[in-house]
Design a protein around this motif. Structure first.
Motif, PDB file in Angstrom:
ATOM      1  N   HIS A 127      36.733  39.358  35.746  1.00  0.00           N
ATOM      2  CA  HIS A 127      36.993  37.435  35.592  1.00  0.00           C
ATOM      3  C   HIS A 127      36.545  37.228  34.732  1.00  0.00           C
ATOM      4  CE1 HIS A 127      33.154  36.937  36.871  1.00  0.00           C
ATOM      5  NE2 HIS A 127      33.415  37.475  37.985  1.00  0.00           N
ATOM      6  N   ASP A 142      28.442  38.901  33.710  1.00  0.00           N
ATOM      7  CA  ASP A 142      28.812  38.759  34.300  1.00  0.00           C
ATOM      8  C   ASP A 142      30.381  37.622  34.421  1.00  0.00           C
ATOM      9  OD1 ASP A 142      30.279  38.462  36.880  1.00  0.00           O
ATOM     10  OD2 ASP A 142      28.736  37.614  38.333  1.00  0.00           O
ATOM     11  N   ASP A 143      31.442  37.789  33.902  1.00  0.00           N
ATOM     12  CA  ASP A 143      31.679  39.765  33.213  1.00  0.00           C
ATOM     13  C   ASP A 143      32.379  38.852  32.318  1.00  0.00           C
ATOM     14  OD1 ASP A 143      32.932  41.537  34.376  1.00  0.00           O
ATOM     15  OD2 ASP A 143      34.640  40.658  34.680  1.00  0.00           O
ATOM     16  N   GLU A 152      37.330  34.164  40.632  1.00  0.00           N
ATOM     17  CA  GLU A 152      36.055  35.038  41.050  1.00  0.00           C
ATOM     18  C   GLU A 152      35.002  34.460  41.518  1.00  0.00           C
ATOM     19  OE1 GLU A 152      33.811  38.143  42.509  1.00  0.00           O
ATOM     20  OE2 GLU A 152      33.267  36.447  40.673  1.00  0.00           O
ATOM     21  N   GLU A 153      34.546  33.286  40.789  1.00  0.00           N
ATOM     22  CA  GLU A 153      32.984  32.966  41.461  1.00  0.00           C
ATOM     23  C   GLU A 153      33.616  31.897  42.770  1.00  0.00           C
ATOM     24  OE1 GLU A 153      30.616  34.319  40.338  1.00  0.00           O
ATOM     25  OE2 GLU A 153      30.504  35.280  38.959  1.00  0.00           O
ATOM     26  N   ASP A 201      32.391  45.416  36.821  1.00  0.00           N
ATOM     27  CA  ASP A 201      32.299  43.716  37.273  1.00  0.00           C
ATOM     28  C   ASP A 201      30.760  44.497  38.061  1.00  0.00           C
ATOM     29  OD1 ASP A 201      31.507  41.277  37.709  1.00  0.00           O
ATOM     30  OD2 ASP A 201      32.919  41.304  39.155  1.00  0.00           O
TER      31      ASP A 201
HETATM   32 MN    MN Z   1      31.215  39.406  38.356  1.00  0.00          MN
END
Ligand code: MN
Ligand code: BES
Ligand code: MN
Length: 456
Positions: A87, A120-121, A154-155, A181
């Protein structure tokens, strides 16, 4: 392989500069972020992937942030096809005053690069991109077929990802999913993650009287929303660290005796752990070790709480409202939607009639667990050993990557999770960083991994 490793070492300084460029784009995905920056980041990836020789590079629009796709599929049908997922979105930066450098102006200190998204990431996504580049530049081809999928939500729980997978099953077809990740168990100890926790996330809103009231004139006969909210939160776990929600543990798969023995072998040092976090004592579910509590057992935490007067000095009121954010981490075979129902019913049941309570279910994600006795996992172990010269360990992670479950469900593909982060790199927190040693070894690991997979 020697030539590829040579290329990686010779070009590593440039790889660091390119990671810095990627990190300079503030691609915060939640509502506090700027959608233009999300697009700028997706476009940066497109341009970069084109430049290294990936094919069919494109951006898929969704109802939220775009997904970047690219592939290289000329290795032939007898070679495996992997789908690499990562991501490009990052968490917000607050509290910004605790950062030693600007979160989007990367700085290198002690061979670590500091910026939001470093571990991340973005840093981990780049280990794959730079590995692919090295392969393509040195050999003019890859020895296996690669599809790359880098998403931008993703977050925030990947709310549009399932629809995307369902709509593009053919395009995403693959033998394995590969994801970087997660974290290494500790420095110099390469790790393969075989289980992730799931997540159900809530906001509890408590409303009392219709306005803030003088706490002298009205205090003593009313339900105070903050007091009540605190009581509710206090009742979600008992004195043994067990979650009290009715039916909560019904679907939990107990850790087997064998697995407990394996987890007990991990080099976890309780005193060092407490010292690093500056706490005097741990507080977990009775009957389980800290490693088990952190990764193989469900848990529930309040993530934020507010209401009433928050300014300087004193102000005497009974507040009208109070709220809290609560996350529940789940393990196999728990279902986040079912947990949401149980959570809602329970909170309603224990909330006194003196106030009104409303529960918002913000998002949910499934836990995942993958078999470790597979060719793809053995190949990953070999590749990590080649790069780090150390036998990797098998770990569970306490964090969540809900799409792992979706890849299994819709593509029937297992994920191989080889992470190059470290647990203390401040993901989601101020001064996030990524160790450049692991950036380098990560790029090498990916190259060895593609090589191992190609010869399966
Ligand atoms: Mn991540
Ligand atoms: N990379 C993390 C997942 C992770 C965290 C793996 C810790 C290993 C250890 C991912 O970006 C993440 O933060 N996921 C969120 C879940 C999401 C639904 C908001 C999380 O775990 O809170
Ligand atoms: Mn994250």
């Amino acid at each position: 392989m020697d030539k590829i490793i040579g290329y990686i070492e010779e070009n590593f300084d440039r790889f660091v500069n390119e990671l810095s460029d990627f990190l300079r784009i503030p691609s915060i995905s939640n509502d506090s972020g700027d959608k233009n920056e999300i697009y700028r980041c997706a476009n940066w990836l497109v341009e970069h992937l084109d430049r290294i020789g990936m094919q069919n590079v494109c951006v898929f629009e969704t109802n939220g942030h775009p997904i970047v796709y690219a592939d290289w599929l000329n290795a032939g049908r007898d070679k495996p096809t992997i789908l690499i997922y990562g991501h490009y979105d990052v968490q917000p930066v607050d509290p910004i005053e605790l950062w030693e450098n600007h979160p989007f102006e990367p700085v290198i200190k002690n061979n670590k690069i500091f910026a939001r998204g470093a571990t991340d990431d973005k840093g981990q996504v780049m280990t794959h991109i730079k590995s692919i580049e090295s392969y393509l530049k040195v050999k003019n081809k890859l020895d296996l077929n690669i599809k790359l999928l880098i998403e931008g939500e993703e977050e925030i729980g990947s709310p549009n990802f399932e629809v995307f997978i369902k709509d593009n099953k053919k395009l995403l077809e693959c033998d394995y999913v590969v994801i970087s990740d997660t974290a290494m168990y500790k420095e110099d100890l390469p790790s393969i993650c075989y289980a992730l926790r799931g997540l159900a996330y809530f906001q509890i809103n408590v409303t009392g009287p219709n306005r803030d009231l003088h706490s002298g004139s009205y205090g003593g006969c009313l339900g105070n929303p903050i007091n009540v909210l605190a009581e509710i939160i206090g009742k979600l776990k008992d004195e043994n660290g067990r979650i009290t929600i009715d039916g909560f543990y019904d679907d939990v798969i107990e850790i087997s005796q064998e697995e407990r023995q394996e987890l007990a072998k991990l080099p976890f040092n309780k005193n060092e752990f407490m010292k690093e976090l500056n706490v005097n004592e741990l507080n977990g579910e009775i009957g389980y070790s800290p490693v088990e509590q952190l990764t193989a057992r469900p848990t529930l935490d309040c993530n934020g709480i507010w209401g009433g007067y928050q300014g300087k000095g004193a102000k005497t009121i009974i507040p009208s409202k109070a709220s809290a954010k609560v996350s529940v981490r789940l393990v196999s075979n728990q279902n986040p939607d079912k947990i949401a129902e149980l959570f809602t019913n329970y909170v309603k049941k224990i909330c006194p009639n003196t106030v009104n309570v409303d529960i918002e279910y913000l998002h949910g994600g499934y836990p995942s667990i993958t078999p470790i006795n597979t060719k793809a996992i053995r190949a990953a172990a070999k590749a990590l050993k080649r790069a780090y010269n150390v036998e990797p360990v098998f770990v569970r992670e306490g964090g969540s990557i809900p799409i792992v479950n979706l890849f299994k469900k819709h593509l029937n593909a297992d994920s191989v999770l080889i992470g190059f982060g470290l647990p203390n790199e401040n993901a989601h927190s101020p001064n996030e960083n990524f160790d450049l040693k692991n950036y380098l070894n990560g790029i090498k690991s990916c190259s060895f991994y593609y090589n191992e997979l190609a010869s399966l």
